[in-house]
Write an enzyme that holds these catalytic residues in place. Structure first.
Site, PDB file in Angstrom:
ATOM      1  CD  GLU A 199     -35.428  -3.565 -24.032  1.00  0.00           C
ATOM      2  OE1 GLU A 199     -36.584  -3.684 -23.638  1.00  0.00           O
ATOM      3  OE2 GLU A 199     -34.861  -4.463 -24.707  1.00  0.00           O
TER       4      GLU A 199
ATOM      5  CG  ASP B 100     -21.453 -10.558 -24.960  1.00  0.00           C
ATOM      6  OD1 ASP B 100     -21.494  -9.661 -24.111  1.00  0.00           O
ATOM      7  OD2 ASP B 100     -22.153 -10.548 -25.997  1.00  0.00           O
TER       8      ASP B 100
ATOM      9  CE  LYS C 141     -24.937  -9.226 -25.173  1.00  0.00           C
ATOM     10  NZ  LYS C 141     -24.166  -8.972 -26.404  1.00  0.00           N
TER      11      LYS C 141
HETATM   12  N1  HSE Z   1     -19.219  -7.398 -27.270  1.00  0.00           N
HETATM   13  C1  HSE Z   1     -20.644  -7.322 -27.438  1.00  0.00           C
HETATM   14  C2  HSE Z   1     -20.987  -7.728 -28.863  1.00  0.00           C
HETATM   15  C3  HSE Z   1     -21.102  -5.942 -27.123  1.00  0.00           C
HETATM   16  O1  HSE Z   1     -20.073  -7.875 -29.694  1.00  0.00           O
HETATM   17  O2  HSE Z   1     -22.152  -7.946 -29.166  1.00  0.00           O
HETATM   18  C4  HSE Z   1     -22.571  -5.826 -26.817  1.00  0.00           C
HETATM   19  O3  HSE Z   1     -22.962  -6.549 -25.700  1.00  0.00           O
END
Ligand code: HSE
Length: 405
Positions: free
Chosen positions: A124, A196, A200
């Site tokens: 999650e 990142d 996701k």
């Molecule tokens: N570096 C990520 C962000 C942290 O700024 O959202 C959370 O995954």
């Protein structure tokens, strides 16, 4: 009593310990049993820490301990975290993680391993930090065919873009300030280049399709080329600029991408500012729903990890369903996707831009700015746009932006 181990006593790992300690009564009640942290794995010592006696340096101690039923993997990375996760699952210990890199890279394999050993691999916290989005995708929206997922999935970039929008500051200045305040890493590449957010959206796309969406095949563009002047045009248009991660069904295939987009003031993601994240989901029966909250940070992320611990505790010996097969999803090249684009053209290129993009083109001028003009194209495919835009080489300013909606 259910005994657990926490792998990694950094920001998220120490948050997990804090959430379990502070919300002890709630966590135990909702788990149906008392949850006890037996081990904390870290390379470091923590003299004076209230949990100092739980710290171990050797994962094999955790693995060999039959009392440990649940492991929280809050180490990050795809090296030791991958090995420890495989070993824990193979030993029938459920794993709860915040590690989006590992989930995106090896999700189907680890889910299959968990299933084969009557335990669970829950993640999650890997997308949207504390925002419930994996559980809605896995359980609440199961009657839906999900047609599109559009998210602001990175807090660092959303913070930078919001600052640029509201303070008129340029990218480098805002990045430096974000680094000083601890909102951006010293090496900000994974965030600002969109990697990142790419991991996701790969996870969400995989849950949306039930097949594996390989993050390496997702078109990814970061925010480093967004200029403060772009925000002047956005304001003039009643729009905002956001780094969107999206996944959509197009021509019975899936299109996934990460890119800065201009979005209209009426779009629900328009009001998502600062370090906040949001995920906008379109289902074929429900229609639109949105999930909003803190996408990063110690306690929000740890809260999501602990919610998975509770889920595991409630389902010892049972496998929770997660539809994410190893089979590759059928991805459509973004070249085929149709949308409007925005770009800035020098005054001497305006006539050519008009000729290239024809009827339906909109022109946007900024007060007092004579040397350039903004252009919004008609709806056109990515490939077609790239072809025509390329002909304006030397006559454009900055970088084109896609328009969502
Ligand atoms: N570096 C990520 C962000 C942290 O700024 O959202 C959370 O995954």
């Amino acid at each position: 009593m259910i005994k657990i181990a926490v792998l990694g006593y950094g920001t998220v790992g120490s948050g997990v310990v804090e959430v379990i300690e502070k919300n002890k009564d709630i966590v135990n009640k909702k788990s149906g049993e008392e949850i006890e942290i037996k081990y904390i794995l870290d390379l470091r010592e923590f003299p004076g820490d209230p949990y100092e006696d739980k710290v171990v340096h050797d994962f094999s101690r955790i693995l060999a301990d039959d009392e440990i039923q649940i492991v929280c993997e809050t180490m990050g990375g795809v090296g030791a975290a991958y090995e420890f996760t495989k070993q824990a699952l193979s030993a029938g210990k459920s794993v709860c993680t915040s590690n989006k890199e590992l989930v995106a890279a090896h999700g189907p394999e680890l889910l299959a391993l968990a299933k084969g050993h009557a335990c669970n691999y829950l993640f999650e916290a890997s997308v949207g930090g504390g925002i419930p989005i994996i559980r809605p995708m896995n359980y609440s929206l199961t009657a839906e065919r999900i047609e599109a997922v559009t998210g602001i999935l990175n807090g660092t970039t959303n913070y930078i873009l919001s600052k640029m929008e509201y303070e008129g500051a340029d990218y480098d200045t805002v990045l430096k300030e974000a680094q000083e305040k601890g909102y951006a890493e010293r090496n900000p590449e994974a965030d600002v280049e969109g990697h990142d957010a790419c991991r996701k959206i790969a996870i969400l796309s995989s849950l949306m399709t039930g097949k594996n969406v390989d993050y390496r095949k997702i078109y990814t563009e970061g925010i480093t080329k967004v200029e403060s002047r772009d925000f002047e045009y956005a304001k003039q248009l009643g729009m905002s600029i956001k780094l969107l991660a999206l996944s959509k069904e197009v021509e019975n295939k899936t299109v996934a991408m990460v890119s800065p987009f201009l979005i209209d003031g009426a779009h629900p993601l328009h009001m998502v500012n600062g370090v906040f994240n949001a995920v906008f989901v379109r289902g074929n029966m429900l229609g639109d729903s949105m999930y909003y909250g803190k996408g990063a940070g110690k306690l929000p992320t740890a809260s999501a990890v602990v919610s998975d611990v509770i889920d595991c505790a409630r389902h010892i010996g049972k496998v929770l369903m997660c539809f994410w097969d190893a089979e590759e999803a059928d991805l459509l090249s973004i070249d085929r996707v149709q949308r409007k684009f925005f770009f800035r053209v020098k005054a001497e290129g305006l006539a050519m831009a008009r000729e290239l993009f024809g009827q339906g083109l909109e022109e946007v001028s900024l007060p007092g700015v004579k040397e350039e003009c903004g252009i919004i194209t008609p709806v056109i495919s990515e490939a077609d746009f790239a072809d025509r835009y390329g002909k304006l080489e030397g006559l454009v300013v900055g970088r084109r932006l896609r328009i969502e909606g």
